[in-house]
Write an enzyme that holds these catalytic residues in place. Sequence first.
Site, short mmCIF file in Angstrom:
data_model
loop_
_atom_site.label_atom_id
_atom_site.label_comp_id
_atom_site.label_asym_id
_atom_site.label_seq_id
_atom_site.Cartn_x
_atom_site.Cartn_y
_atom_site.Cartn_z
CE1 TYR A 183 -4.39 -1.41 0.19
CE2 TYR A 183 -3.20 -3.16 1.18
CZ TYR A 183 -4.45 -2.64 0.42
OH TYR A 183 -5.18 -3.46 0.29
CG HIS A 208 -1.93 8.26 4.03
ND1 HIS A 208 -1.46 8.38 2.67
CD2 HIS A 208 -2.25 9.21 4.69
CE1 HIS A 208 -1.51 9.78 2.68
NE2 HIS A 208 -1.80 10.41 3.70
CG ASP A 215 -1.20 14.03 4.25
OD1 ASP A 215 -1.81 12.99 4.02
OD2 ASP A 215 -1.03 15.22 3.87
#
Length: 137
Positions: A45, A65, A111
Site C-alpha cells: 500500500y 492513509h 497525513d
Amino acid sequence: AVCVSLLGASSIRPLPLHLGQFNNMIKCTIPGSTPWWDFSDYGCYCGYGGSGTPVDQLDRCCQTHDNCYTEAQKFSGCSPYRRKYSYECSEGTLTCKSDNDECAAFVCNCDRLAAICFAGAPYNSNNVDIDLEARCQ
C-alpha cells in the site's frame, strides 16, 4: 560521478505540493528520514495504489492513509493528492491549523495520523520493492 548524479536527479519527478507537505510531516515525526525514498515502494500500500493484505504494521499505516484519502474525496471538490493545508511541526509534534477549510483539515489529519503511524511502526527492508502480484493478493 557528478554527471551521473545530476542525470539521475533529473529523472526524478517533483512531488505535487501536497505530497511535499506529507513528506515534510513524515520528516517531522521521523527526523533524518527520506520519506519519498523510504516509503514510496514499501509493501502493498505504500506508494501509488494498493491491494491485498498489508504485509506488516507500516504497510497497514499506508492502507489506512489510502482509505482516509478515499473518504476525503467525498467532500465536494476535495482532491487529497493536490490539496494544500496549513500545519505546524514542533519538536516532532504535528498540529493541523484551525484556518484550514473542511477538505484541507480532513486531508491534513489523514497525513498527520499517517506520519504518526509511520513513526511507531518497524521498518523492514525486506518489504521494499516486493513482488506485488505474489504478495499482495
